[in-house]
Design a protein around this motif. Structure first.
Motif, PDB file in Angstrom:
ATOM      1  N   LEU A  71      58.947  22.152  27.771  1.00  0.00           N
ATOM      2  CA  LEU A  71      59.266  23.295  28.575  1.00  0.00           C
ATOM      3  C   LEU A  71      60.593  23.900  28.465  1.00  0.00           C
ATOM      4  O   LEU A  71      60.767  25.239  28.333  1.00  0.00           O
ATOM      5  CB  LEU A  71      58.913  23.032  30.075  1.00  0.00           C
ATOM      6  N   LYS A 189      63.236   8.440  30.578  1.00  0.00           N
ATOM      7  CA  LYS A 189      64.079   8.025  31.831  1.00  0.00           C
ATOM      8  C   LYS A 189      63.349   6.927  32.571  1.00  0.00           C
ATOM      9  O   LYS A 189      64.288   6.029  33.229  1.00  0.00           O
ATOM     10  CB  LYS A 189      63.521   9.491  32.782  1.00  0.00           C
ATOM     11  N   SER A 271      62.025  23.631  36.786  1.00  0.00           N
ATOM     12  CA  SER A 271      60.938  24.334  36.507  1.00  0.00           C
ATOM     13  C   SER A 271      59.672  23.508  36.430  1.00  0.00           C
ATOM     14  O   SER A 271      59.876  22.642  35.839  1.00  0.00           O
ATOM     15  CB  SER A 271      61.019  25.505  35.319  1.00  0.00           C
ATOM     16  N   ASP A 272      58.496  24.038  36.922  1.00  0.00           N
ATOM     17  CA  ASP A 272      57.191  23.328  36.766  1.00  0.00           C
ATOM     18  C   ASP A 272      56.517  24.066  35.422  1.00  0.00           C
ATOM     19  O   ASP A 272      55.576  23.456  34.825  1.00  0.00           O
ATOM     20  CB  ASP A 272      56.426  23.711  38.099  1.00  0.00           C
TER      21      ASP A 272
HETATM   22  O1  GFB Z   1      55.756  18.907  28.263  1.00  0.00           O
HETATM   23  P1  GFB Z   1      56.440  19.788  28.993  1.00  0.00           P
HETATM   24  O2  GFB Z   1      57.979  19.755  28.484  1.00  0.00           O
HETATM   25  O3  GFB Z   1      55.794  21.028  28.371  1.00  0.00           O
HETATM   26  O4  GFB Z   1      56.338  19.995  30.669  1.00  0.00           O
HETATM   27  P2  GFB Z   1      54.434  21.966  29.033  1.00  0.00           P
HETATM   28  C1  GFB Z   1      55.551  19.630  31.123  1.00  0.00           C
HETATM   29  C2  GFB Z   1      55.370  19.575  32.714  1.00  0.00           C
HETATM   30  O5  GFB Z   1      56.157  18.425  33.102  1.00  0.00           O
HETATM   31  C3  GFB Z   1      56.516  20.556  33.461  1.00  0.00           C
HETATM   32  C4  GFB Z   1      57.295  18.375  33.913  1.00  0.00           C
HETATM   33  O6  GFB Z   1      55.753  20.842  34.685  1.00  0.00           O
HETATM   34  C5  GFB Z   1      57.700  20.028  33.661  1.00  0.00           C
HETATM   35  O7  GFB Z   1      58.232  20.327  35.184  1.00  0.00           O
HETATM   36  N1  GFB Z   1      58.338  17.357  33.617  1.00  0.00           N
HETATM   37  C6  GFB Z   1      58.616  16.376  34.741  1.00  0.00           C
HETATM   38  C7  GFB Z   1      58.974  17.198  32.624  1.00  0.00           C
HETATM   39  N2  GFB Z   1      59.576  15.588  34.105  1.00  0.00           N
HETATM   40  C8  GFB Z   1      59.777  16.275  32.687  1.00  0.00           C
HETATM   41  C9  GFB Z   1      60.724  15.726  31.753  1.00  0.00           C
HETATM   42  O8  GFB Z   1      61.557  14.695  31.852  1.00  0.00           O
HETATM   43  N3  GFB Z   1      60.655  16.345  30.642  1.00  0.00           N
HETATM   44  C10 GFB Z   1      59.804  17.742  30.414  1.00  0.00           C
HETATM   45  N4  GFB Z   1      60.047  18.160  29.481  1.00  0.00           N
HETATM   46  N5  GFB Z   1      58.999  17.901  31.562  1.00  0.00           N
HETATM   47  C11 GFB Z   1      54.880  23.010  26.381  1.00  0.00           C
HETATM   48  C12 GFB Z   1      55.067  24.372  25.875  1.00  0.00           C
HETATM   49  O9  GFB Z   1      54.622  23.267  27.771  1.00  0.00           O
HETATM   50  O10 GFB Z   1      53.754  22.348  26.043  1.00  0.00           O
HETATM   51  C13 GFB Z   1      55.292  24.072  24.257  1.00  0.00           C
HETATM   52  O11 GFB Z   1      56.351  24.882  26.391  1.00  0.00           O
HETATM   53  C14 GFB Z   1      54.134  23.279  23.572  1.00  0.00           C
HETATM   54  O12 GFB Z   1      55.582  25.288  23.596  1.00  0.00           O
HETATM   55  C15 GFB Z   1      54.008  22.042  24.486  1.00  0.00           C
HETATM   56  O13 GFB Z   1      53.105  24.036  23.557  1.00  0.00           O
HETATM   57  C16 GFB Z   1      52.750  21.398  24.097  1.00  0.00           C
HETATM   58  O14 GFB Z   1      53.117  21.522  28.794  1.00  0.00           O
HETATM   59  O15 GFB Z   1      55.028  22.680  30.142  1.00  0.00           O
END
Ligand code: GFB
Ligand code: NAP
Length: 316
Positions: A71, A189, A271-272
């Motif tokens: 994200l 983490k 952000s969520d």
């Molecule tokens: O997996 P993620 O980065 O991508 O984040 P998306 C999913 C959710 O996890 C969000 C929460 O609500 C984040 O706020 N989160 C909690 C975290 N802790 C963490 C952390 O340590 N790291 C991250 N990254 N998130 C992506 C798309 O969306 O999905 C891409 O932006 C791609 O383009 C991917 O499609 C599969 O699921 O939100």
């Protein structure tokens, strides 16, 4: 003479390593597998892409290479995600066409689906409205892959198709805290919180919901599609809707896998992103009614064990 020469782009990544593992396990003596990464060719370059295809003369292609990120990376680089992936995908599919590739299987992502929609989403919804704002660049580039698959089929009768995975995780993922996805971020983490005796921080509220597919299960679906599925229309690769979990529940599985006993806190300044992108796997189930997905908790334990064992060399 190899019956198939199967070129796998993006083979050094999360899904690429899983495809390599499954392909070598299932080894069909007649196939020759060629696994490449950006070290072999920068696929943003048409010349390097053509040279790669000239060198290996693939009959079949699994196209995984892409600019990928979670994200927070998407939020920061929406334009780069669009331009970089448009170039890579156009070069690879055009090289497939020029070299008479019999089948190409590419990867989209469920984040490419419209944001405002009735859930669960299915394959027919792909172009039914704008994607979520957090990843519009990546989402539109992935939709254009489907457009090109249909274009090469209608104009040149090519069988270029795609799978649409939900959030993927597993060994060889990108565990970089800023660029990576939620599960590898939480695994990393959890490791640091336990080692440094610090609180385990979950970003956001923890309430967004996701369907997580284990990279090895996705690899099995992709190889099945390469061998058995001759339709250009995409197929969602996902666990069932009943296996959708909240980020909080996913984080709790990571905590158990690490045996972390410390404090868990939420950083709600982060952000969520998209609240949910619940996908139906009915089409996959029509073709693979008995496909067994690895239980999420077991897959998370295997990923945590892999990360601890490979901490020094893991991408982070
Ligand atoms: O997996 P993620 O980065 O991508 O984040 P998306 C999913 C959710 O996890 C969000 C929460 O609500 C984040 O706020 N989160 C909690 C975290 N802790 C963490 C952390 O340590 N790291 C991250 N990254 N998130 C992506 C798309 O969306 O999905 C891409 O932006 C791609 O383009 C991917 O499609 C599969 O699921 O939100
Ligand atoms: P990843 O771990 O980040 O691996 C990306 C791969 O692409 C690496 O092998 C990388 O090579 C290669 N690559 C990147 N830019 C390149 C370039 N310019 N030229 C040549 N190769 C390049 O990604 P992943 O998670 O395995 O994703 C694989 C596919 O699944 C992608 O199409 C992605 O969109 C899709 N997908 C992933 C998820 C997920 O949650 N991870 C979800 C849905 C769909 P180097 O190692 O040499 O850089």
């Amino acid at each position: 003479m190899a019956s198939k020469v199967i070129l796998v782009t993006g083979a050094s990544g999360l899904v690429g390593n899983a495809v390599k593992k499954v392909a070598l396990e299932e080894r069909d003596a007649g196939d020759k597998w060629v696994f490449v990464s950006s070290k072999d060719a920068n696929l943003e370059s048409e010349a390097e892409t053509m040279a790669l295809f000239e060198k290996h003369k693939p009959t079949h292609v699994i196209h995984l290479a892409a600019m990928v990120g979670g994200l927070f990376r998407n939020l920061a680089f929406n334009l780069d995600f669009f331009r970089c992936n448009m170039k890579i995908n156009d070069n690879v599919l055009h090289a497939c066409f020029v070299h008479g590739v019999k089948k190409c299987v590419s990867c989209l992502s469920t984040c490419a689906f419209p944001d405002k929609i009735t859930y669960p989403i299915n394959e027919l919804n792909l172009h039914d409205g704008p994607p979520h704002d957090s990843n519009f660049g990546f989402a539109y580039a992935k939709r254009m892959l489907d457009v090109m698959n249909r274009g090469y089929n209608s104009q040149h009768n090519c069988t270029f198709t795609s799978v649409i995975p939900t959030n993927v995780f597993g060994p060889h993922d990108n565990f970089n805290l800023q660029d990576g996805h939620a599960l590898p971020g939480l695994v990393h983490k959890g490791y640091l919180a336990k080692k440094e005796n610090k609180p385990f921080v979950i970003w956001g509220t923890g309430s967004p919901r996701r369907q997580f597919i284990y990279s090895l299960d996705l690899a099995r679906v992709i190889i099945w599609v390469l061998r058995e599925y001759d339709d250009v229309s995409p197929m969602i690769a996902s666990v069932g809707e009943e296996d959708e979990v909240s980020i909080k529940e996913a984080a709790e599985m990571v905590v158990r896998a690490h045996g972390f006993k410390g404090k868990i806190v939420y950083d709600t300044s982060k952000s969520d992103g998209q609240f949910k992108k619940t996908a139906s796997n009915a089409k996959l189930r029509k073709y693979l009614p008995d496909f067994k997905f690895t239980p999420t908790e077991k897959a998370i334990q295997e990923t945590v064990d892999w990360f601890i064992k490979n901490y020094e060399t893991a991408r982070k």
